[in-house]
Design a protein around this motif. Structure first.
Motif, short mmCIF file in Angstrom:
data_model
loop_
_atom_site.label_atom_id
_atom_site.label_comp_id
_atom_site.label_asym_id
_atom_site.label_seq_id
_atom_site.Cartn_x
_atom_site.Cartn_y
_atom_site.Cartn_z
N LYS A 1 5.73 12.32 0.36
CA LYS A 1 5.91 10.86 0.27
C LYS A 1 4.58 10.13 0.22
O LYS A 1 4.56 8.90 0.20
CB LYS A 1 6.70 10.34 1.49
CG LYS A 1 8.06 10.98 1.68
CD LYS A 1 9.00 10.61 0.56
CE LYS A 1 10.34 11.29 0.75
NZ LYS A 1 11.11 11.32 -0.49
N GLN A 2 3.47 10.85 0.21
CA GLN A 2 2.19 10.17 0.44
C GLN A 2 1.86 9.13 -0.63
O GLN A 2 1.17 8.16 -0.34
CB GLN A 2 1.06 11.17 0.57
CG GLN A 2 0.94 12.14 -0.59
CD GLN A 2 -0.25 13.04 -0.43
OE1 GLN A 2 -1.37 12.58 -0.21
NE2 GLN A 2 -0.04 14.35 -0.53
N HIS A 3 2.36 9.29 -1.85
CA HIS A 3 2.02 8.32 -2.89
C HIS A 3 3.13 7.29 -3.12
O HIS A 3 3.04 6.49 -4.03
CB HIS A 3 1.70 9.05 -4.20
CG HIS A 3 0.51 9.96 -4.06
ND1 HIS A 3 -0.73 9.48 -3.67
CD2 HIS A 3 0.37 11.30 -4.20
CE1 HIS A 3 -1.58 10.50 -3.61
NE2 HIS A 3 -0.94 11.61 -3.91
N GLU A 4 4.17 7.33 -2.28
CA GLU A 4 5.25 6.34 -2.41
C GLU A 4 4.86 5.04 -1.72
O GLU A 4 4.04 5.02 -0.81
CB GLU A 4 6.53 6.87 -1.74
CG GLU A 4 7.10 8.12 -2.37
CD GLU A 4 7.92 7.83 -3.62
OE1 GLU A 4 7.83 6.72 -4.17
OE2 GLU A 4 8.66 8.74 -4.04
N ALA B 1 -4.91 12.36 7.21
CA ALA B 1 -3.60 11.76 6.94
C ALA B 1 -2.65 12.80 6.35
O ALA B 1 -1.49 12.89 6.75
CB ALA B 1 -3.76 10.58 5.97
N ARG B 2 -3.15 13.62 5.41
CA ARG B 2 -2.29 14.63 4.80
C ARG B 2 -1.82 15.65 5.84
O ARG B 2 -0.68 16.07 5.83
CB ARG B 2 -3.02 15.34 3.66
CG ARG B 2 -3.03 14.50 2.40
CD ARG B 2 -3.37 15.29 1.17
NE ARG B 2 -3.81 14.34 0.14
CZ ARG B 2 -5.08 14.03 -0.07
NH1 ARG B 2 -6.03 14.61 0.61
NH2 ARG B 2 -5.39 13.13 -0.98
N GLU B 3 -2.74 16.01 6.73
CA GLU B 3 -2.35 16.97 7.77
C GLU B 3 -1.23 16.39 8.65
O GLU B 3 -0.25 17.07 8.95
CB GLU B 3 -3.56 17.34 8.63
CG GLU B 3 -4.48 18.35 7.95
CD GLU B 3 -5.81 18.50 8.67
OE1 GLU B 3 -5.95 18.01 9.81
OE2 GLU B 3 -6.72 19.11 8.08
N MET C 1 0.84 -1.19 0.00
CA MET C 1 0.00 0.00 0.00
C MET C 1 0.88 1.25 0.00
O MET C 1 1.97 1.25 0.58
CB MET C 1 -0.85 0.05 1.28
CG MET C 1 -1.88 -1.05 1.39
SD MET C 1 -2.78 -0.86 2.92
CE MET C 1 -3.80 -2.32 2.85
N THR C 2 0.36 2.32 -0.59
CA THR C 2 1.08 3.58 -0.54
C THR C 2 1.08 4.10 0.90
O THR C 2 0.34 3.62 1.75
CB THR C 2 0.41 4.65 -1.42
OG1 THR C 2 -0.90 4.88 -0.91
CG2 THR C 2 0.32 4.21 -2.87
N VAL C 3 1.93 5.09 1.14
CA VAL C 3 1.99 5.71 2.46
C VAL C 3 0.60 6.20 2.88
O VAL C 3 0.14 5.94 3.99
CB VAL C 3 3.00 6.88 2.43
CG1 VAL C 3 2.82 7.78 3.64
CG2 VAL C 3 4.43 6.34 2.38
N LEU C 4 -0.08 6.89 1.95
CA LEU C 4 -1.39 7.44 2.29
C LEU C 4 -2.37 6.34 2.69
O LEU C 4 -3.10 6.45 3.68
CB LEU C 4 -1.94 8.22 1.08
CG LEU C 4 -3.18 9.06 1.36
CD1 LEU C 4 -2.86 10.19 2.32
CD2 LEU C 4 -3.75 9.64 0.06
N ARG C 5 -2.34 5.23 1.93
CA ARG C 5 -3.26 4.12 2.22
C ARG C 5 -2.88 3.44 3.54
O ARG C 5 -3.76 3.01 4.30
CB ARG C 5 -3.20 3.12 1.06
CG ARG C 5 -4.25 2.06 1.12
CD ARG C 5 -5.58 2.55 0.58
NE ARG C 5 -6.57 1.47 0.68
CZ ARG C 5 -7.62 1.52 1.49
NH1 ARG C 5 -7.84 2.57 2.24
NH2 ARG C 5 -8.45 0.51 1.54
N THR D 1 -4.47 5.64 6.10
CA THR D 1 -5.94 5.77 6.13
C THR D 1 -6.65 4.44 6.33
O THR D 1 -7.84 4.43 6.62
CB THR D 1 -6.47 6.39 4.82
OG1 THR D 1 -6.02 5.60 3.72
CG2 THR D 1 -5.99 7.82 4.65
N LEU D 2 -5.95 3.32 6.19
CA LEU D 2 -6.65 2.02 6.25
C LEU D 2 -7.42 1.83 7.55
O LEU D 2 -8.63 1.57 7.54
CB LEU D 2 -5.65 0.87 6.07
CG LEU D 2 -6.30 -0.52 6.12
CD1 LEU D 2 -7.07 -0.79 4.84
CD2 LEU D 2 -5.28 -1.63 6.37
N ALA D 3 -6.72 1.99 8.67
CA ALA D 3 -7.38 1.72 9.95
C ALA D 3 -8.51 2.72 10.24
O ALA D 3 -9.60 2.30 10.65
CB ALA D 3 -6.35 1.70 11.07
N PRO D 4 -8.31 4.03 10.04
CA PRO D 4 -9.45 4.93 10.28
C PRO D 4 -10.68 4.61 9.43
O PRO D 4 -11.80 4.66 9.92
CB PRO D 4 -8.88 6.32 9.93
CG PRO D 4 -7.42 6.19 10.14
CD PRO D 4 -7.07 4.78 9.78
#
Lengths: 256, 303
Positions: A140-143, A128-130, A103-107, A110-113
């Motif tokens: 790095k969010q899409h890495e 997550a972005r904040e 999963m990407t960093v963002l995922r 966000t998965l657990a929330p």
């Protein structure tokens, strides 16, 4: 922040006479410890002294054999406990990051929330972005995790735990797997959490960091808390011979 | 540019083209023009030797007539119902449909079996035992026997609906029962290949067991087992031919009918060629996935 007047707030973590064995190997023997809200406590001691096991027991990843653990005034051991509900209040971060590699960093964040708290996806991504921005990880969010340095991975792991908005954070030797030059960025993040009032129980080998950040430092040996004191006292005038011996070895190794 | 330089340039290009394109081991390894010449020559010699043995064997003419008669091959491929035989080419479509349906059902049933076997809760104990017995049984019994028992036994029960299906449906059921046992073990290997720390990572965030499985464990497990899964499906493709014993007109059965009508085995050659056309692309695709996976692991990527 949670809790009422400081004097009446229940302990964030209350551990009473906890025993834990793996087979014939007793890892925790009669451990008792209280952590007040917004307190930061560091656990020090040699590998195998029981620091990690204690943290895993608090997060209910390991069942205890005897004793009681209460979090925020509610018992979490014994029957009829919704483990998932407890774990949502208590974030834990591991030495080995344990990010989800597919999963990407963002995922990852966000998965657990979205799945455990049923937060709408847009809100979870916003949050997550904040968090990622606050800790310098916004680009790095899409890495994927394998594209990040160890220090970045560990910071993402901490952000991932924070995204559940926990009341308590447990950090299990979070810098032990990192190259020395990457340790500072993770420790800085933890300092910021502490200054924000997060209640934390931190197992660590970084003595100067413990001295710097902790309200109290506990020295563990063979599953017992040998000494529990404010860092200034524990590091400069330890009372117990075993603590003195441990600290002497640390100094000789050049780590204090 | 002199001839000599041109030669070296071309050799280097060839070596680059065949040897170091980075997809793991290749049929043709590097080494330049000399290696290409040698491998071409050796291939020609081997092929010529095999052809010679085939051509000059005492019974060569008879074998060529019985197995490779172009006219019989064409006749059996297009079929002629008025003369009592079916088109092998058309019958292959039934193999393909049986394969596609069976594949989906196997993937689903095998996953259920694997999860039952991997479960740890005491409530699941009877299912754990059932799954174990299921796998032991269907891995131990020859597929042909399962096809016979389902295809002949179930109709003989004379149950409403259940006993009045086509041979192809019973065949697919038998394939699903047998292959699910194998594929569930592949799934299990995949689930075990995901490190325990991933479970801890997911559970520590408050995700339920089911959610952790669905979003964290299974995606990683499936990624690890795609090559062995495809391998099983290559053999499933040709095992659809076993359903012919129930009288379903699939490619192998159509070939059988042709050969017993005309007394020539060229129809089986046609069926074999058709199966190869189906399986070889899947085999090459599997090779590519394995090579890609290898490259990714070497690059220190996904665990």
């Amino acid at each position: 922040m949670s809790g009422g007047a400081a004097g009446y707030a229940p302990a964030a973590i209350s551990i009473e006479h906890v025993d834990k064995s793996f087979g014939a190997n007793q890892v925790l023997s009669g451990i008792s410890l209280e952590v007040a809200p917004h307190e930061v406590i560091c656990l020090i001691g040699a590998s195998g002294s029981g620091k990690s096991t204690l943290l895993r027991c608090i997060n209910l990843l390991e069942p205890i054999d005897a004793g009681r653990i209460s979090l925020l005034g509610h018992p979490v051991t014994g029957g009829n406990i919704d483990q998932n509900l407890v774990r949502r209040q208590v974030g834990i971060v591991f030495q080995s990051f344990n990010l989800f590699p597919h999963m990407t960093v963002l995922r990852n964040v966000t998965l657990a929330p979205t799945k455990a708290l049923r937060m709408p996806r847009a809100d979870a991504e916003q949050q997550a972005r904040e968090l990622l921005t606050r800790f310098g990880l916004q680009d790095k969010q899409h890495e994927y995790p394998d594209r990040l340095s160890g220090g970045q991975q560990q910071r993402v792991a901490i952000v991932r735990a924070l995204a559940m908005q926990p009341q308590i954070m447990l950090l299990d030797e979070v810098t032990s797997a990192l190259d020395p030059e990457l340790v500072a960025e993770v420790l800085d993040l933890i300092r910021e959490l502490a200054s924000g009032g997060m209640t934390m129980l931190i197992a660590t080998h970084e003595m100067s960091f413990a001295r710097d950040i902790a309200n109290r430092v506990c020295f563990l040996e063979e599953g017992r808390i040998i000494e529990d004191a404010p860092p200034a006292r524990l590091f400069s005038s330890p009372q117990d011979d075993r603590t003195k011996r441990f600290l002497r070895r640390i100094v000789e190794a050049g780590r204090l | 540019m002199t001839d000599d330089q041109g030669g070296v340039g071309a050799g280097a290009q060839l070596a680059g083209g065949f040897g170091s394109s980075g997809r793991g081991p290749r049929l043709l390894s590097g080494g330049g023009r000399r290696a290409t010449v040698i491998s071409t020559a050796s291939t020609l010699v081997v092929l010529a030797a095999l052809a010679a043995i085939f051509w000059f064997a005492p019974g060569s003419a008879a074998v060529r007539h019985t197995f490779f008669n172009p006219q019989d091959m064409w006749q059996s491929f297009v079929g002629n119902p008025r003369k009592g035989y079916y088109s092998v080419g058309e019958a292959l479509w039934l193999n393909i449909r049986m394969f596609l349906v069976a594949e989906v059902l196997i993937l689903a049933l095998a996953l259920v079996i694997a999860l039952a076997r991997q479960s740890t809760s005491p409530v699941m104990f009877p299912f754990r035992v059932l799954a174990m017995i299921y796998v032991d049984f269907f891995r131990g019994v020859p597929l042909l026997l399962v096809v016979f028992v389902i295809g002949l036994g179930v109709p003989a029960l004379r149950l409403p609906f259940v006993s009045s299906q086509s041979a192809a449906i019973y065949g697919v059921c038998a394939l699903v029962l047998s292959y699910s046992a194998y594929v569930s073990e592949v799934y299990r290997a995949g689930l075990n290949s995901v490190h325990q720390s991933q479970v801890a990572g997911a559970r520590s965030l408050g995700l339920s067991h089911a959610t952790a499985l669905r979003y964290v464990i299974l995606p990683q497990a499936v990624r690890n087992i795609i090559p062995p899964l495809l391998n099983d499906f290559i053999s499933l493709q040709k095992d659809t031919a076993l359903v012919g014993v129930l009288g379903a007109i699939e490619a192998n059965e159509a070939a059988q009918i042709y050969s017993s009508t005309v007394f020539n085995f060229s129809s089986f050659t046609v069926a074999a060629i058709l199966f190869l056309i189906l399986t070889i692309p899947l085999a090459r695709f599997t090779d590519r996935l394995v090579a890609r996976d290898r490259a990714r692991r070497l690059a220190g990527g996904l665990r």
